[in-house]
Design a protein around this motif. Structure first.
Motif, PDB file in Angstrom:
ATOM      1  N   TRP A 194       0.801  -1.385   0.148  1.00 47.19           N
ATOM      2  CA  TRP A 194      -0.128   0.075  -0.024  1.00 47.19           C
ATOM      3  C   TRP A 194       1.138   1.310   0.108  1.00 47.19           C
ATOM      4  CZ3 TRP A 194       0.350   3.706   3.726  1.00 47.19           C
ATOM      5  CH2 TRP A 194       1.130   3.512   4.889  1.00 47.19           C
ATOM      6  N   TRP A 227       1.917   1.998  -3.485  1.00 50.85           N
ATOM      7  CA  TRP A 227       0.919   2.390  -4.307  1.00 50.85           C
ATOM      8  C   TRP A 227       0.589   3.871  -4.004  1.00 50.85           C
ATOM      9  CZ3 TRP A 227      -3.898   4.637  -2.922  1.00 50.85           C
ATOM     10  CH2 TRP A 227      -4.819   4.466  -4.024  1.00 50.85           C
ATOM     11  N   LYS A 245       3.329   5.951  -5.683  1.00 52.86           N
ATOM     12  CA  LYS A 245       3.278   5.979  -7.243  1.00 52.86           C
ATOM     13  C   LYS A 245       2.188   6.937  -7.714  1.00 52.86           C
ATOM     14  CE  LYS A 245       5.643   1.790  -8.649  1.00 52.86           C
ATOM     15  NZ  LYS A 245       5.476   0.532  -9.490  1.00 52.86           N
ATOM     16  N   LYS A 246       1.070   6.829  -6.904  1.00 49.85           N
ATOM     17  CA  LYS A 246       0.086   7.715  -7.220  1.00 49.85           C
ATOM     18  C   LYS A 246       0.370   9.309  -6.903  1.00 49.85           C
ATOM     19  CE  LYS A 246      -3.294   5.058  -8.086  1.00 49.85           C
ATOM     20  NZ  LYS A 246      -4.065   4.867  -9.472  1.00 49.85           N
TER      21      LYS A 246
END
Length: 355
Positions: free
Chosen positions: A262, A265, A268-269
């Motif tokens: 997570w 994630w 990267k967002k």
């Protein structure tokens, strides 16, 4: 007895004088160390909070009796908006501030020249690795602390960074004074095509993606699929120069999130939508190297500028041509790393990981 007393007095006086001299030099050393810490701290705070802080202060001033000052600055900001895209507004006075020499000596940071650069050519320097803040890139190419102007006479270095920084009041002017420009097409096109020759744009090729993997003891670069800078070099006929900073990854410790977690994630967002990736990292404390804080560890950073790769000018390069020169660049970077790794503390068995 009298002579013995005189000798004793002279001996005692010499001891006191010697002790005072030792104390003086100790104090001078401490003062210099504190100045080094202050110089690095101001840059770290600039990197992390200056843009947001200046924006909030400007908004606050607009709500006070001094609103005219803020309004005048905003009006000038609109008039000056495109300056970063046209080479910026560098200041040799700012680049030569004494504070940057203290910044250099804190680590220390060193710039190594391996080949001469012709003033009749333009260049794109690929800087590796990114590290957390690119401290070596800033010190070597946005200040004169390590003598870039003397080592490469006639070459004007432009360190490229996130374009979003130039939308921040005050911060944009501070960055431009050091010769920093936005890492976007308009800015790079202008410098390489409308600013004469002898220009060198320093691009931290791995960017935010590379910063997510930087950790002490690791030498890896994000480069396999980074080919945009090669295409730009071909379109402008700008020579490519590989640059590697030994020690850039050693100055901060970072929590590395595994692929698929997570944490990765979220990073990267942020990288995709904002342009930077939030890293969870720490250095040393302000008053002690044994505590955690925002100050980087005082580890040496040695930036080696490699041999330029002559690039032809091709207005519309094919993918095959881009791949060819990209492969040539990767090989040149690996050779540079292998040639100098043992000189700067790495074992001969160390391999540069290219992702």
């Amino acid at each position: 007895k009298k002579s013995n007393l005189v000798i004793l007095s002279l001996g005692t006086g010499s001891s006191i004088l010697s002790a005072l001299q030792d104390l003086f030099w100790l104090s001078k050393s401490k003062v210099e160390k504190q100045l080094q810490i202050i110089s690095v701290l101001q840059w770290v705070l600039t990197f992390l909070v200056m843009g947001v802080a200046c924006t909030l202060i400007l908004m606050y001033i607009l709500c006070t009796d001094c609103w005219v000052i803020a309004a005048l600055y905003l009006a000038w900001l609109v008039f000056d908006w495109n300056t970063p895209k046209k080479g910026g507004r560098r200041s040799q006075w700012v680049r030569n501030w004494a504070i940057w020499r203290y910044f250099r000596d804190y680590f220390p940071i060193r710039l190594v020249k391996t080949h001469n650069l012709l003033t009749t050519r333009n260049y794109i320097f690929g800087y590796h690795p990114h590290g957390i803040m690119g401290l070596g890139a800033f010190c070597n190419f946005s200040t004169e602390a390590t003598g870039v102007g003397q080592k490469f006479p006639g070459i004007r270095p432009y360190l490229a960074t996130l374009a979003g920084n130039f939308r921040m009041p005050i911060l944009r002017d501070y960055l431009m004074s050091g010769g920093i420009c936005p890492v976007n097409r308009d800015s790079i096109d202008y410098i390489l095509s409308k600013n004469g020759s002898g220009n060198a744009i320093i691009i931290v090729v791995g960017g935010a993606a590379e910063s997510l993997d930087c950790t002490p003891g690791k030498n890896s670069v994000t480069l396999k699929n980074r080919k945009g800078f090669v295409k730009l070099a071909l379109q402008h006929g700008a020579d490519l120069v590989p640059v590697y900073s030994f020690g850039e990854n050693e100055v901060y410790k970072q929590v590395i999130f595994e692929e698929g977690s997570w944490g990765r994630w979220v990073q990267k967002k942020f990288q995709k939508h904002i342009g930077f990736a939030p890293c969870i990292f720490h250095g040393r404390g302000l008053f002690s190297s044994n505590t955690w804080g925002l100050l980087p560890y005082s580890k040496p950073i040695t930036t080696v500028v490699g041999e330029p790769i002559t690039i032809p000018k091709i207005y519309n390069p094919s993918q095959k041509e881009i791949d060819f020169y990209h492969s040539m660049y990767v090989n040149s970077l690996i050779k540079l790393f292998d040639k100098y790794k043992s000189k700067f503390g790495l074992p001969e068995t160390e391999v540069l990981e290219v992702n």
